[in-house]
Design a protein around this motif. Structure first.
Motif, mmCIF file in Angstrom:
data_model
loop_
_atom_site.group_PDB
_atom_site.id
_atom_site.type_symbol
_atom_site.label_atom_id
_atom_site.label_comp_id
_atom_site.label_asym_id
_atom_site.label_seq_id
_atom_site.Cartn_x
_atom_site.Cartn_y
_atom_site.Cartn_z
ATOM 1 N N ALA A 63 0.907 -1.186 0.229
ATOM 2 C CA ALA A 63 -0.179 -0.020 -0.197
ATOM 3 C C ALA A 63 0.674 1.177 -0.043
ATOM 4 C CB ALA A 63 -0.978 -0.161 1.151
ATOM 5 N N LYS A 64 2.006 1.270 0.733
ATOM 6 C CA LYS A 64 2.819 2.440 0.875
ATOM 7 C C LYS A 64 3.406 2.505 -0.493
ATOM 8 C CE LYS A 64 3.532 2.566 5.755
ATOM 9 N NZ LYS A 64 4.434 2.035 6.703
ATOM 10 N N ALA A 65 3.966 1.575 -1.015
ATOM 11 C CA ALA A 65 4.651 1.551 -2.375
ATOM 12 C C ALA A 65 3.566 1.938 -3.496
ATOM 13 C CB ALA A 65 5.169 0.152 -2.733
ATOM 14 N N LEU A 66 2.568 1.892 -3.377
ATOM 15 C CA LEU A 66 1.537 2.412 -4.441
ATOM 16 C C LEU A 66 1.219 3.663 -4.259
ATOM 17 C CD1 LEU A 66 -1.353 -0.763 -4.645
ATOM 18 C CD2 LEU A 66 0.271 0.084 -6.661
ATOM 19 N N GLY A 67 1.101 4.347 -2.875
ATOM 20 C CA GLY A 67 0.760 5.571 -2.800
ATOM 21 C C GLY A 67 -0.910 5.521 -2.534
ATOM 22 N N VAL A 87 -7.426 -11.655 -8.668
ATOM 23 C CA VAL A 87 -8.683 -11.571 -7.987
ATOM 24 C C VAL A 87 -9.111 -10.225 -7.926
ATOM 25 C CG1 VAL A 87 -7.681 -11.569 -5.676
ATOM 26 C CG2 VAL A 87 -10.000 -12.401 -5.920
ATOM 27 N N SER A 88 -8.276 -9.108 -7.938
ATOM 28 C CA SER A 88 -8.625 -7.787 -7.926
ATOM 29 C C SER A 88 -7.610 -6.952 -8.494
ATOM 30 C CB SER A 88 -8.734 -7.470 -6.459
ATOM 31 O OG SER A 88 -8.846 -6.027 -6.180
ATOM 32 N N ALA A 89 -7.924 -5.646 -8.515
ATOM 33 C CA ALA A 89 -6.922 -4.685 -8.923
ATOM 34 C C ALA A 89 -6.936 -3.276 -8.298
ATOM 35 C CB ALA A 89 -6.933 -4.441 -10.674
ATOM 36 N N VAL A 90 -5.673 -2.905 -7.852
ATOM 37 C CA VAL A 90 -5.631 -1.657 -7.236
ATOM 38 C C VAL A 90 -5.315 -0.701 -8.190
ATOM 39 C CG1 VAL A 90 -4.828 -0.585 -4.898
ATOM 40 C CG2 VAL A 90 -5.675 -2.871 -5.095
ATOM 41 N N GLU A 91 -5.549 0.543 -8.218
ATOM 42 C CA GLU A 91 -4.942 1.738 -8.844
ATOM 43 C C GLU A 91 -4.783 3.007 -7.801
ATOM 44 O OE1 GLU A 91 -7.393 3.066 -12.166
ATOM 45 O OE2 GLU A 91 -7.982 0.991 -12.687
ATOM 46 N N SER A 92 -3.657 3.460 -8.186
ATOM 47 C CA SER A 92 -3.171 4.697 -7.123
ATOM 48 C C SER A 92 -2.880 5.615 -8.023
ATOM 49 C CB SER A 92 -2.099 4.120 -6.248
ATOM 50 O OG SER A 92 -1.015 4.190 -6.853
ATOM 51 N N VAL A 93 -2.680 6.645 -7.249
ATOM 52 C CA VAL A 93 -2.110 8.026 -8.206
ATOM 53 C C VAL A 93 -0.731 7.768 -8.851
ATOM 54 C CG1 VAL A 93 -3.168 9.716 -6.723
ATOM 55 C CG2 VAL A 93 -1.052 8.923 -5.877
ATOM 56 N N LYS A 94 -0.061 6.774 -8.520
ATOM 57 C CA LYS A 94 1.293 6.363 -8.968
ATOM 58 C C LYS A 94 1.050 5.058 -10.026
ATOM 59 C CE LYS A 94 4.242 7.222 -4.801
ATOM 60 N NZ LYS A 94 5.087 6.448 -4.072
ATOM 61 N N ALA A 95 0.495 4.337 -9.883
ATOM 62 C CA ALA A 95 0.341 3.008 -10.501
ATOM 63 C C ALA A 95 -0.971 2.153 -10.217
ATOM 64 C CB ALA A 95 1.364 2.267 -10.247
#
Length: 157
Positions: A63-67, A87-95
């Motif tokens: 989570a910290k690496a993603l931002g 199973v899922s995907a997570v989008e952040s401001v970085k990646a």
């Protein structure tokens, strides 16, 4: 007066003793739950309850690496998944990052709160930021995952 003070102290210590016992029990139970959390090298985690259901999510490290997480793709209840399958995907401001199932099973519950508040992954990845709960089909797969100490060594590398 001395007798009264002694009696009051005895009553006080009897009243405090159960509270200390509850605190010790709660500490043991939290350690017990903590010990059942397993990790993948790709930074997913699974925590298993006594009913054979695993709660999955991504680690604090991930989570910290993603931002700042801005979107979480939530799986559908009833979906059968295999270990190491997306199973899922997570989008952040970085990646954006795919989330893979640490174990095989059927999705029995999802964290709908992530739809409105995806930042729960950042603020509480192990408690409020879980992604899905899976009815485990093969508990033996847990043996292939890392425990807390092995994962800590893994992220040091």
């Amino acid at each position: 007066m001395f007798r009264r003070a002694l009696t009051s102290t005895s009553i006080l210590s009897r009243a405090v003793a159960p509270a200390r016992s509850v605190q010790r029990t709660a500490g043991i139970l939290s350690l017990r739950g903590y010990a059942t959390r397993k990790y993948t090298p790709e930074h997913e985690w699974v925590s298993v309850d006594g009913q054979g259901v695993g709660t999955i999510g991504i680690t604090d490290y991930a989570a910290k690496a993603l931002g700042d997480v801005v979107f979480v793709e939530i799986p559908t209840v009833g979906t059968a998944i295999e270990a190491k399958e997306q199973v899922s995907a997570v989008e952040s401001v970085k990646a954006a990052s795919d989330v893979y199932a640490p174990i095989s099973g059927e999705v029995v519950e999802v964290n709908d709160a992530l739809g409105n508040e995806p930042s729960l992954i950042n603020s509480s990845p192990f408690d409020k930021g879980w992604i899905a709960k899976i009815k485990i089909s093969d508990k033996g797969q847990l043996n292939a995952l890392m425990d807390e100490a092995a994962y800590a060594d893994h992220i040091k590398e």
